[in-house]
Design a protein around this motif. Structure first.
Motif, short mmCIF file in Angstrom:
data_model
loop_
_atom_site.label_atom_id
_atom_site.label_comp_id
_atom_site.label_asym_id
_atom_site.label_seq_id
_atom_site.Cartn_x
_atom_site.Cartn_y
_atom_site.Cartn_z
N GLY A 113 1.00 -1.42 0.06
CA GLY A 113 0.14 0.09 0.13
C GLY A 113 0.88 1.25 -0.20
N ARG A 114 1.85 1.25 0.66
CA ARG A 114 2.70 2.46 0.84
C ARG A 114 3.47 2.57 -0.62
N LEU A 115 3.84 1.71 -1.14
CA LEU A 115 4.58 2.00 -2.45
C LEU A 115 3.52 2.13 -3.39
N GLY A 116 2.42 1.49 -3.49
CA GLY A 116 1.24 2.04 -4.44
C GLY A 116 0.82 3.28 -4.23
N ALA A 117 0.83 3.84 -2.99
CA ALA A 117 0.20 5.22 -2.78
C ALA A 117 1.19 6.22 -3.38
N LYS A 118 2.58 5.96 -2.95
CA LYS A 118 3.57 6.72 -3.63
C LYS A 118 3.40 6.98 -4.83
N LEU A 119 3.55 5.77 -5.57
CA LEU A 119 3.54 5.61 -7.05
C LEU A 119 2.58 6.52 -7.83
N LYS A 120 1.13 6.59 -7.19
CA LYS A 120 -0.23 6.88 -7.38
C LYS A 120 -0.49 8.18 -7.07
N GLY A 121 0.43 8.67 -6.14
CA GLY A 121 0.24 10.23 -5.57
C GLY A 121 -1.01 10.18 -4.92
N ALA A 122 -1.31 9.28 -3.93
CA ALA A 122 -2.34 9.21 -2.90
C ALA A 122 -1.79 9.33 -1.50
N LYS A 123 -2.70 9.66 -0.64
CA LYS A 123 -2.43 9.57 0.70
C LYS A 123 -2.40 7.91 0.76
N HIS A 124 -1.90 7.52 2.04
CA HIS A 124 -1.85 6.20 2.54
C HIS A 124 -2.40 6.03 4.21
N VAL A 125 -3.42 5.52 4.23
CA VAL A 125 -3.95 5.06 5.60
C VAL A 125 -3.72 3.57 5.96
N HIS A 126 -3.18 3.22 7.17
CA HIS A 126 -2.90 1.54 7.27
C HIS A 126 -3.89 1.57 8.54
#
Length: 393
Positions: A113-126
Motif C-alpha cells: 500500500g505504501r509503494l502503491g500510494a507513492k506511485l499513484k500520488g495518493a495519501k496512505h492510511v493503514h
C-alpha cells in the motif's frame, strides 16, 4: 462539482470482501456503504477464488469492486508473495484515488500500500487489525528470527511513512507507539458488531433446560482452545445441562470435533457459520459467550467476536491477557469475567457462577449496554469520515 467528487475517493485493499466471509471484509463493506452515502467514491480490491462481484458494488454506483482471482488464503510464503504482487499490479492499473487504505491481510500489505500510494500520488492510511509480521510466529509460520526481524523493520518503516495509522484498540495503539511511530499520525477507531445484529434484532428465546456457552467465530492458533476443551471435559458428566456450542468451520473447530469423538463428550455441539439474518437469534440462544486470546498475542490483535456478544447483551467470559483491550473493557464495565489463559478451573468457576447466580448474570447483562455505547457502528463511521476528510483537507 465533478472535481469535488473525484477528490473524495478512497480505495480499500484487503484479502477478503463480501461475498467472501471474514470480519475485516464485513467491516470494510459496512464502512464503504456509509462513505458512499456521505459523498465518497469508494473502490475495493480483494483476493477471491471465485472472482465474484460484491452485491454491495452491484447495488451502489458509487462503489466499485475489483476482485482478483487468487487460489488459497495466503497461508504459504509463495501465496502471500503472489497475492501481494497481484494487488500491487491492480493498484497501479486502476484509476487514481485520493486515499488508499490498506488492511493487514495478506501480511506485509502495508508495504504494498505504501509503494502503491507513492506511485499513484495518493495519501496512505493503514488500518491495523492484526499486527504483522509480529503475529507470524504465533500463527506457527515457518520463519527464521533473522527474516522475521527484517520484515518487522520493513513493516515499521512503512507504517512510520503512512499518512495515518488506524488501530482498533488501546493495547495495539500503545504497542505501536513504543516502536517509535509518531503519535500524531495515529488514531484509535474501534471495530463494531455486524449491523445485521441491530437491523434484525431477534426476540429473546424461550427458556430451556440447557445453559448454553457459545463460541462463535474463528478459532485459530492465536486462541486458547485447550482451556475451553479442558473445561468442557470436566463439566461433561458433572453438569450435563451445560452445553458448549461452537459456531464456525475453522481448523480449531475441526480439532474440537475430533476431541469430542475421541473422548465421547456429550456436551459439545457444532454449527456452521450463520447468515446475517439468523445471527441475532443464534447469539441470543447463548447464556454466556466465550472469547479467547493467547498471552503472546497481546497488542497484536483484538478478537472481533466480542462486539457481537455485547450487541446481543450477553455476558462475556474472556480467556486472555488482563492488560489487553478486552480485558480492560470487561473489568471496567463489569460485563463478564476475565480468565488467565490455561486456567481451566477459573473458567469452570465463571461458567458455574453465571449458571447458578441469576443476579451475577443479570448485572453483567445490564453492563453490556454501556459497552455498546463504545462499540457503536455509527460512532466508528463518524470517526472514519472525520479522519478521511482531514486527509484531503
Amino acid at each position: 462539482m465533478r472535481a469535488l467528487i473525484k477528490e473524495k475517493s478512497v480505495l480499500f485493499v484487503n484479502r477478503v470482501f463480501p461475498p467472501d466471509h471474514g470480519p475485516t471484509g464485513r467491516v470494510t463493506a459496512e464502512l464503504s456503504d456509509y462513505l458512499t452515502k456521505n459523498g465518497w467514491q469508494v473502490s475495493i480490491i480483494s483476493l477471491t477464488e471465485h472472482n465474484r462481484q460484491s452485491k454491495h458494488a452491484l447495488a451502489d454506483p458509487a462503489l466499485r469492486h475489483y476482485p482478483i482471482k487468487h487460489k488459497g488464503e495466503c497461508r504459504s510464503k509463495f501465496d502471500i508473495m503472489l497475492g501481494l504482487l497481484k494487488i500491487l499490479f491492480k493498484i497501479l492499473s486502476i484509476r487514481k484515488h485520493s486515499i488508499i487504505v490498506t488492511l493487514t491481510d495478506p501480511p506485509m500489505l502495508v508495504s504494498v500500500g505504501r509503494l502503491g500510494a507513492k506511485l499513484k500520488g495518493a495519501k496512505h492510511v493503514h488500518w491495523v487489525h492484526d499486527l504483522y509480521p509480529d503475529l507470524l510466529p504465533i500463527l506457527k509460520y515457518d520463519i527464521s528470527d533473522k527474516k522475521l526481524q527484517l520484515l518487522k523493520n520493513i513493516s515499521r518503516k512503512d507504517m512510520k511513512s503512512a499518512d495515518q495509522l488506524v488501530t482498533i484498540g488501546r493495547c495495539m495503539d500503545k504497542h505501536l507507539k513504543h516502536t517509535g511511530i509518531d503519535p500524531s499520525r495515529m488514531t484509535i477507531i474501534e471495530n463494531w458488531a455486524p449491523k445485521a445484529l441491530f437491523e434484525n434484532d431477534a426476540p429473546e428465546p424461550a427458556a430451556t433446560d440447557k445453559f448454553r456457552v457459545i463460541y462463535a467465530g474463528n478459532m485459530g492458533k492465536a486462541h486458547d482452545i485447550g482451556t475451553i476443551l479442558a473445561a468442557a471435559q470436566a463439566l461433561d458428566t458433572t453438569h450435563p445441562e451445560i452445553e458448549f456450542v461452537f459456531v464456525g468451520n475453522s481448523n480449531g473447530h475441526k480439532f474440537l470435533m475430533e476431541q469430542r469423538a475421541k473422548h465421547g463428550l456429550q456436551n459439545m455441539r457444532f454449527l456452521p457459520p450463520q447468515p446475517d439474518a439468523k445471527l441475532s437469534a443464534l447469539l441470543k440462544h447463548g447464556d454466556v459467550h466465550l472469547v479467547t486470546q493467547k498471552e503472546s498475542s497481546l497488542g497484536l490483535l483484538v478478537p472481533c467476536k466480542f462486539y457481537s456478544i455485547m450487541a446481543v447483551n450477553r455476558p462475556a467470559i474472556y480467556i486472555g491477557p488482563e492488560k489487553s483491550e478486552l480485558g480492560k473493557v470487561i473489568r471496567q464495565a463489569g460485563c463478564g469475567d476475565v480468565i488467565a489463559p490455561k486456567d481451566r478451573q477459573a473458567l469452570i468457576d465463571a461458567i458455574l457462577k453465571y449458571r447458578h447466580d441469576a443476579k451475577e448474570w443479570h448485572d453483567a447483562q445490564q453492563a453490556t449496554e454501556a459497552v455498546n455505547h463504545i462499540y457503536n457502528p455509527e460512532k466508528s463511521f463518524e470517526k472514519w469520515l472525520k479522519t478521511l476528510n482531514a486527509l484531503i483537507g
